[in-house]
Design a protein around this motif. Structure first.
Motif, PDB file in Angstrom:
ATOM      1  N   LEU A 263       0.680  -1.534  -0.044  1.00  0.00           N
ATOM      2  CA  LEU A 263      -0.061  -0.197  -0.516  1.00  0.00           C
ATOM      3  C   LEU A 263       1.150   1.175   0.136  1.00  0.00           C
ATOM      4  CD1 LEU A 263      -2.746  -1.350   2.490  1.00  0.00           C
ATOM      5  CD2 LEU A 263      -3.008  -0.911   0.252  1.00  0.00           C
ATOM      6  N   ASP A 264       0.366   2.143  -0.770  1.00  0.00           N
ATOM      7  CA  ASP A 264       1.574   3.250  -1.111  1.00  0.00           C
ATOM      8  C   ASP A 264       0.971   4.491  -0.276  1.00  0.00           C
ATOM      9  OD1 ASP A 264       2.939   5.167  -1.909  1.00  0.00           O
ATOM     10  OD2 ASP A 264       3.318   4.804  -3.974  1.00  0.00           O
ATOM     11  N   GLU A 265       1.230   5.111   0.531  1.00  0.00           N
ATOM     12  CA  GLU A 265       0.098   5.499   1.615  1.00  0.00           C
ATOM     13  C   GLU A 265       0.529   7.002   1.185  1.00  0.00           C
ATOM     14  OE1 GLU A 265       0.312   6.950   6.091  1.00  0.00           O
ATOM     15  OE2 GLU A 265       0.810   5.454   5.875  1.00  0.00           O
ATOM     16  N   GLY A 266       1.544   7.349   0.247  1.00  0.00           N
ATOM     17  CA  GLY A 266       2.024   8.705  -0.383  1.00  0.00           C
ATOM     18  C   GLY A 266       0.610   8.702  -1.179  1.00  0.00           C
ATOM     19  N   ARG A 267      -0.011   7.900  -2.317  1.00  0.00           N
ATOM     20  CA  ARG A 267      -0.374   7.706  -3.381  1.00  0.00           C
ATOM     21  C   ARG A 267      -2.047   7.702  -3.370  1.00  0.00           C
ATOM     22  NH1 ARG A 267       4.567   7.528  -5.459  1.00  0.00           N
ATOM     23  NH2 ARG A 267       5.217   9.154  -6.514  1.00  0.00           N
ATOM     24  N   TYR A 268      -2.422   6.695  -2.021  1.00  0.00           N
ATOM     25  CA  TYR A 268      -3.624   6.096  -1.405  1.00  0.00           C
ATOM     26  C   TYR A 268      -3.719   4.997  -3.086  1.00  0.00           C
ATOM     27  CZ  TYR A 268      -5.101   9.201   2.153  1.00  0.00           C
ATOM     28  OH  TYR A 268      -4.745   9.932   3.201  1.00  0.00           O
ATOM     29  N   GLN A 269      -2.763   4.217  -3.256  1.00  0.00           N
ATOM     30  CA  GLN A 269      -2.442   3.160  -4.452  1.00  0.00           C
ATOM     31  C   GLN A 269      -2.237   2.125  -3.452  1.00  0.00           C
ATOM     32  OE1 GLN A 269       0.223   4.561  -7.119  1.00  0.00           O
ATOM     33  NE2 GLN A 269      -1.246   6.291  -8.496  1.00  0.00           N
ATOM     34  N   LEU A 270      -2.524   0.220  -4.736  1.00  0.00           N
ATOM     35  CA  LEU A 270      -2.222  -0.468  -3.984  1.00  0.00           C
ATOM     36  C   LEU A 270      -1.902  -1.021  -5.054  1.00  0.00           C
ATOM     37  CD1 LEU A 270      -4.152  -3.476  -1.961  1.00  0.00           C
ATOM     38  CD2 LEU A 270      -3.032  -3.924  -4.751  1.00  0.00           C
ATOM     39  N   LYS A 271      -0.657  -2.134  -4.807  1.00  0.00           N
ATOM     40  CA  LYS A 271       0.182  -2.365  -5.836  1.00  0.00           C
ATOM     41  C   LYS A 271       0.350  -3.900  -6.046  1.00  0.00           C
ATOM     42  CE  LYS A 271       2.865   2.143  -7.237  1.00  0.00           C
ATOM     43  NZ  LYS A 271       3.382   3.470  -7.921  1.00  0.00           N
ATOM     44  N   TYR A 272      -0.270  -4.647  -7.183  1.00  0.00           N
ATOM     45  CA  TYR A 272       0.228  -6.348  -6.843  1.00  0.00           C
ATOM     46  C   TYR A 272       0.242  -6.477  -8.520  1.00  0.00           C
ATOM     47  CZ  TYR A 272      -1.013 -10.873  -5.951  1.00  0.00           C
ATOM     48  OH  TYR A 272      -1.279 -12.129  -6.418  1.00  0.00           O
ATOM     49  N   GLN A 273       0.952  -7.628  -8.734  1.00  0.00           N
ATOM     50  CA  GLN A 273       1.295  -7.950  -9.846  1.00  0.00           C
ATOM     51  C   GLN A 273       1.021  -7.313 -10.869  1.00  0.00           C
ATOM     52  OE1 GLN A 273      -2.581 -10.848 -10.218  1.00  0.00           O
ATOM     53  NE2 GLN A 273      -0.791 -12.258  -9.181  1.00  0.00           N
ATOM     54  N   GLN A 274       2.247  -6.067 -10.427  1.00  0.00           N
ATOM     55  CA  GLN A 274       2.775  -5.266 -11.340  1.00  0.00           C
ATOM     56  C   GLN A 274       1.504  -4.499 -11.599  1.00  0.00           C
ATOM     57  OE1 GLN A 274       5.390  -7.487 -14.665  1.00  0.00           O
ATOM     58  NE2 GLN A 274       6.345  -7.083 -13.387  1.00  0.00           N
ATOM     59  N   GLN A 275       0.748  -4.346 -11.206  1.00  0.00           N
ATOM     60  CA  GLN A 275      -0.641  -2.990 -11.213  1.00  0.00           C
ATOM     61  C   GLN A 275      -0.601  -2.148 -10.527  1.00  0.00           C
ATOM     62  OE1 GLN A 275      -4.154  -5.094 -13.516  1.00  0.00           O
ATOM     63  NE2 GLN A 275      -3.451  -6.925 -13.247  1.00  0.00           N
ATOM     64  N   THR A 276      -1.500  -1.841 -10.719  1.00  0.00           N
ATOM     65  CA  THR A 276      -1.762  -0.661  -9.213  1.00  0.00           C
ATOM     66  C   THR A 276      -3.227  -0.295  -9.286  1.00  0.00           C
ATOM     67  OG1 THR A 276       0.505   0.232  -9.603  1.00  0.00           O
ATOM     68  CG2 THR A 276      -1.409   1.956  -8.792  1.00  0.00           C
ATOM     69  N   ILE A 277      -3.717   0.200  -8.572  1.00  0.00           N
ATOM     70  CA  ILE A 277      -5.285   0.666  -8.200  1.00  0.00           C
ATOM     71  C   ILE A 277      -5.244   2.119  -7.106  1.00  0.00           C
ATOM     72  CG2 ILE A 277      -6.156  -1.573  -9.528  1.00  0.00           C
ATOM     73  CD1 ILE A 277      -7.034  -1.666  -6.551  1.00  0.00           C
ATOM     74  N   THR A 278      -5.330   2.899  -7.719  1.00  0.00           N
ATOM     75  CA  THR A 278      -5.937   4.128  -6.950  1.00  0.00           C
ATOM     76  C   THR A 278      -7.323   4.109  -5.892  1.00  0.00           C
ATOM     77  OG1 THR A 278      -4.565   5.374  -8.547  1.00  0.00           O
ATOM     78  CG2 THR A 278      -6.084   6.739  -6.811  1.00  0.00           C
ATOM     79  N   LEU A 279      -6.869   4.667  -4.458  1.00  0.00           N
ATOM     80  CA  LEU A 279      -7.863   4.031  -3.040  1.00  0.00           C
ATOM     81  C   LEU A 279      -8.774   5.467  -2.858  1.00  0.00           C
ATOM     82  CD1 LEU A 279      -7.104   1.705  -1.452  1.00  0.00           C
ATOM     83  CD2 LEU A 279      -8.645   0.680  -3.800  1.00  0.00           C
ATOM     84  N   THR A 280     -10.151   5.929  -2.677  1.00  0.00           N
ATOM     85  CA  THR A 280     -10.316   6.803  -2.217  1.00  0.00           C
ATOM     86  C   THR A 280      -9.502   6.648  -0.627  1.00  0.00           C
ATOM     87  OG1 THR A 280     -12.041   5.200  -0.704  1.00  0.00           O
ATOM     88  CG2 THR A 280     -12.649   7.052  -2.549  1.00  0.00           C
ATOM     89  N   ALA A 281      -9.762   8.098   0.374  1.00  0.00           N
ATOM     90  CA  ALA A 281      -9.097   7.934   1.775  1.00  0.00           C
ATOM     91  C   ALA A 281      -9.488   6.977   2.439  1.00  0.00           C
ATOM     92  CB  ALA A 281      -9.669   9.200   2.179  1.00  0.00           C
ATOM     93  N   VAL A 282     -11.265   7.123   2.405  1.00  0.00           N
ATOM     94  CA  VAL A 282     -12.035   5.125   3.221  1.00  0.00           C
ATOM     95  C   VAL A 282     -11.215   4.251   3.091  1.00  0.00           C
ATOM     96  CG1 VAL A 282     -14.239   5.017   3.602  1.00  0.00           C
ATOM     97  CG2 VAL A 282     -13.408   7.326   3.810  1.00  0.00           C
ATOM     98  N   GLU A 283     -11.428   3.780   1.267  1.00  0.00           N
ATOM     99  CA  GLU A 283     -11.173   2.962   0.776  1.00  0.00           C
ATOM    100  C   GLU A 283      -9.657   2.794   1.568  1.00  0.00           C
ATOM    101  OE1 GLU A 283     -13.919   3.659  -3.376  1.00  0.00           O
ATOM    102  OE2 GLU A 283     -11.940   3.146  -3.098  1.00  0.00           O
ATOM    103  N   PHE A 284      -8.518   3.362   1.217  1.00  0.00           N
ATOM    104  CA  PHE A 284      -7.335   3.045   1.735  1.00  0.00           C
ATOM    105  C   PHE A 284      -7.093   2.304   2.996  1.00  0.00           C
ATOM    106  CE2 PHE A 284      -3.039   3.878   3.174  1.00  0.00           C
ATOM    107  CZ  PHE A 284      -2.266   3.467   1.926  1.00  0.00           C
ATOM    108  N   GLU A 285      -8.314   3.713   3.879  1.00  0.00           N
ATOM    109  CA  GLU A 285      -8.286   3.049   5.036  1.00  0.00           C
ATOM    110  C   GLU A 285      -8.376   1.906   5.826  1.00  0.00           C
ATOM    111  OE1 GLU A 285      -6.719   5.189   7.755  1.00  0.00           O
ATOM    112  OE2 GLU A 285      -5.934   6.272   6.776  1.00  0.00           O
ATOM    113  N   ILE A 286      -9.596   1.443   4.961  1.00  0.00           N
ATOM    114  CA  ILE A 286     -10.205  -0.295   5.434  1.00  0.00           C
ATOM    115  C   ILE A 286      -9.278  -1.384   5.062  1.00  0.00           C
ATOM    116  CG2 ILE A 286     -11.331  -1.844   4.335  1.00  0.00           C
ATOM    117  CD1 ILE A 286     -14.060   0.535   4.451  1.00  0.00           C
TER     118      ILE A 286
END
Length: 239
Positions: A148-171
Motif C-alpha cells: 500500500l503506497d500511503e503517499g499516493r493512496y494506491q495498492l500495487k500488486y502483480q505489476q498493476q496499480t489501483i488508486t483508492l479513496t481515502a476511506v478505501e485505503f484506511e479500510i
C-alpha cells in the motif's frame, strides 16, 4: 499548513447564502475557494486545476443539462481522485449510500454547522497530505510483492496499480495489517473516521463493496476481503 498541498476548495452550491457562508469560513481558515452555482464548468475546471477538495451539493439547477451532484461525482471519478464531500438535503439513507458508491468520500446533511464542514475538509486533507510527499512511509510487504503506497493512496500488486479513496485505503490498511482477524463495522468506523461522527453500518458495507469491485476488476475474482456473517469483515487474501 503545508504549502505544498493544494489548498483550493471547490464549492458547487446553488444557494448563494449557504455558498457564501462556506466561502467565508473556509477562507478564514486559510483556504482558497472556487465557487460554482451549478454543474456548468465544474468538470473542465477540475481537469485543468489542482484542488484539495470538492464540496458538492446533490441538488443542483439545470441538472438535465449539466448534471446533479451525484452525476457530477460519478463523472469526476472518471479522471480524478480528489476528495469529494456531498452536501445534501436528502436525508434518506439510500441517497447517501448511492453517493458513496459513486465515489464520494464523505457526506454532510443540511442544515449543517459550517464549522463541521471545515472540520470534515481538514480531515480529508490530512488523509491526502502524503500525496504531496511520495518519499513518506509506504506500507510494504516485499516478500509478497504487494504494498500500500500511503503517499499516493494506491495498492500495487502483480505489476498493476489501483488508486483508492481515502476511506478505501484506511479500510484496506486496517484489515490487511491483521490478516485473519475479524473487524466489526463499529471497529472499522473508529479506525476510518477520527471525528466520532455517527456512521451507519450500511455506509461501511457500501465502501467495502466498492473496494471489492476495484480489487476484482484489477486483479481478478479473488477473495481479498471476506464477510463474516453477523460480525464484520476480515482480510483473507493469500498473496
Amino acid at each position: 499548513m503545508n504549502q505544498s498541498i493544494p489548498q483550493k476548495i471547490v464549492i458547487v452550491e446553488d444557494e448563494p447564502k449557504i455558498a457564501q457562508i462556506l466561502i467565508d469560513y473556509l477562507e478564514n481558515h486559510g483556504y482558497q475557494t472556487e465557487y460554482f452555482v451549478s454543474g456548468e464548468g465544474v468538470l473542465h475546471y477540475l481537469e485543468n486545476n489542482v484542488v484539495g477538495c470538492v464540496l458538492l451539493d446533490v441538488m443542483l439547477p439545470n441538472a438535465e443539462q449539466f448534471g446533479d451532484g451525484l452525476q457530477l461525482c460519478k463523472e469526476i471519478r472518471q479522471f480524478s481522485q480528489v476528495p469529494i464531500i456531498l452536501i445534501t438535503a436528502r436525508i434518506e439513507e439510500i441517497d447517501r449510500i448511492l453517493g458513496l458508491e459513486l465515489g464520494a468520500d464523505d457526506y454532510i446533511c443540511k442544515p449543517f454547522s459550517p464549522r463541521e464542514v471545515v472540520a470534515r475538509v481538514k480531515a480529508l486533507l490530512r488523509r491526502s497530505q502524503l500525496q504531496a510527499n511520495p518519499a513518506e512511509k509506504q506500507e510494504s510487504n516485499t516478500q509478497k510483492k504487494w504494498y500500500l503506497d500511503e503517499g499516493r493512496y494506491q495498492l500495487k500488486y502483480q505489476q498493476q496499480t489501483i488508486t483508492l479513496t481515502a476511506v478505501e485505503f484506511e479500510i484496506m490498511r486496517t484489515l490487511s495489517h491483521s490478516p485473519g482477524n475479524i473487524f466489526s463495522r463499529s471497529q472499522l468506523i473508529e479506525r476510518i473516521y477520527h471525528d466520532h461522527r455517527i456512521v451507519s453500518d450500511r455506509t461501511v458495507d457500501s465502501h467495502i463493496k466498492k473496494l471489492r469491485q476495484k480489487l476484482n476488476v484489477a486483479f481478478g475474482d479473488m477473495e481479498w476481503i471476506q464477510s463474516v456473517y453477523g460480525v464484520g469483515y476480515k482480510f483473507v487474501m493469500d498473496l
